[in-house]
Design a protein around this motif. Structure first.
Motif, PDB file in Angstrom:
ATOM      1  N   ARG A  29      -9.079  -8.370  -1.573  1.00 30.61           N
ATOM      2  CA  ARG A  29      -8.619  -8.145  -0.200  1.00 30.61           C
ATOM      3  C   ARG A  29      -8.111  -9.442   0.415  1.00 30.61           C
ATOM      4  O   ARG A  29      -7.088  -9.462   1.095  1.00 30.61           O
ATOM      5  N   LYS A  30      -8.854 -10.528   0.203  1.00 28.39           N
ATOM      6  CA  LYS A  30      -8.475 -11.810   0.776  1.00 28.39           C
ATOM      7  C   LYS A  30      -7.150 -12.297   0.182  1.00 28.39           C
ATOM      8  O   LYS A  30      -6.258 -12.715   0.914  1.00 28.39           O
ATOM      9  N   VAL A  31      -7.028 -12.218  -1.130  1.00 32.69           N
ATOM     10  CA  VAL A  31      -5.812 -12.684  -1.803  1.00 32.69           C
ATOM     11  C   VAL A  31      -4.611 -11.815  -1.404  1.00 32.69           C
ATOM     12  O   VAL A  31      -3.521 -12.326  -1.145  1.00 32.69           O
ATOM     13  N   ALA A  32      -4.827 -10.491  -1.326  1.00 34.02           N
ATOM     14  CA  ALA A  32      -3.737  -9.579  -0.993  1.00 34.02           C
ATOM     15  C   ALA A  32      -3.380  -9.628   0.490  1.00 34.02           C
ATOM     16  O   ALA A  32      -2.270  -9.263   0.880  1.00 34.02           O
ATOM     17  N   GLY A  33      -4.328 -10.053   1.310  1.00 35.72           N
ATOM     18  CA  GLY A  33      -4.062 -10.094   2.741  1.00 35.72           C
ATOM     19  C   GLY A  33      -4.131  -8.736   3.398  1.00 35.72           C
ATOM     20  O   GLY A  33      -3.575  -8.535   4.471  1.00 35.72           O
ATOM     21  N   ALA A  34      -4.822  -7.802   2.753  1.00 35.38           N
ATOM     22  CA  ALA A  34      -4.931  -6.453   3.307  1.00 35.38           C
ATOM     23  C   ALA A  34      -6.279  -5.854   2.954  1.00 35.38           C
ATOM     24  O   ALA A  34      -6.743  -5.987   1.822  1.00 35.38           O
ATOM     25  N   ALA A  35      -6.888  -5.218   3.928  1.00 31.29           N
ATOM     26  CA  ALA A  35      -8.164  -4.551   3.676  1.00 31.29           C
ATOM     27  C   ALA A  35      -7.956  -3.286   2.857  1.00 31.29           C
ATOM     28  O   ALA A  35      -8.802  -2.926   2.038  1.00 31.29           O
ATOM     29  N   ARG A  36      -6.833  -2.625   3.125  1.00 33.99           N
ATOM     30  CA  ARG A  36      -6.490  -1.425   2.366  1.00 33.99           C
ATOM     31  C   ARG A  36      -5.042  -1.519   1.916  1.00 33.99           C
ATOM     32  O   ARG A  36      -4.157  -1.742   2.742  1.00 33.99           O
ATOM     33  N   PRO A  37      -4.817  -1.313   0.639  1.00 35.38           N
ATOM     34  CA  PRO A  37      -3.423  -1.373   0.165  1.00 35.38           C
ATOM     35  C   PRO A  37      -2.672  -0.088   0.513  1.00 35.38           C
ATOM     36  O   PRO A  37      -3.277   0.956   0.765  1.00 35.38           O
ATOM     37  N   SER A  38      -1.368  -0.183   0.521  1.00 28.44           N
ATOM     38  CA  SER A  38      -0.555   1.018   0.697  1.00 28.44           C
ATOM     39  C   SER A  38      -0.668   1.878  -0.556  1.00 28.44           C
ATOM     40  O   SER A  38      -1.154   1.426  -1.595  1.00 28.44           O
ATOM     41  N   GLN A  39      -0.232   3.115  -0.462  1.00 27.27           N
ATOM     42  CA  GLN A  39      -0.274   4.001  -1.630  1.00 27.27           C
ATOM     43  C   GLN A  39       0.525   3.415  -2.784  1.00 27.27           C
ATOM     44  O   GLN A  39       0.145   3.559  -3.941  1.00 27.27           O
ATOM     45  N   ALA A  40       1.612   2.737  -2.473  1.00 29.37           N
ATOM     46  CA  ALA A  40       2.450   2.158  -3.516  1.00 29.37           C
ATOM     47  C   ALA A  40       1.724   1.029  -4.251  1.00 29.37           C
ATOM     48  O   ALA A  40       1.998   0.778  -5.425  1.00 29.37           O
ATOM     49  N   ASN A  41       0.788   0.371  -3.578  1.00 30.74           N
ATOM     50  CA  ASN A  41       0.084  -0.762  -4.175  1.00 30.74           C
ATOM     51  C   ASN A  41      -1.343  -0.441  -4.614  1.00 30.74           C
ATOM     52  O   ASN A  41      -2.030  -1.316  -5.127  1.00 30.74           O
TER      53      ASN A  41
END
Length: 89
Positions: A29-41
């Motif tokens: 989550r920290k590396v991606a910068g998102a708590a929840r990814p989009s469906q595409a990711n």
């Protein structure tokens, strides 16, 4: 890097699969910068969590120490005391 990722090595009992997964999830989550990814990711996100969890499990299995294992309850009490001092008004 992330305050939610806690030390997992040298505890009695050893870290559980759930603890390792939670740490891996926080890291991704920290590396991606998102708590929840989009469906595409979502697939890439899940794959990264699994890879980090596997690497963490392998690392913990290989680490060696001569120090006595830490007690989870004692370490949690120390952390609470530090937080009380830090956030005392």
């Amino acid at each position: 890097m992330c305050r939610n990722i806690h030390q997992l090595h040298n505890f009695e009992p050893p870290a559980t699969a759930e603890e390792i997964h939670a740490a891996a999830l926080q890291y991704v989550r920290k590396v991606a910068g998102a708590a929840r990814p989009s469906q595409a990711n979502q697939a890439a996100f899940d794959q990264a969590v699994a890879a980090v969890a596997a690497a963490t499990t392998a690392l913990l299995a290989e680490l060696v120490t001569t120090a006595a294992p830490k007690n989870r309850e004692e370490e949690a009490a120390k952390a609470r005391a530090r937080a009380e001092r830090r956030y005392a008004s």
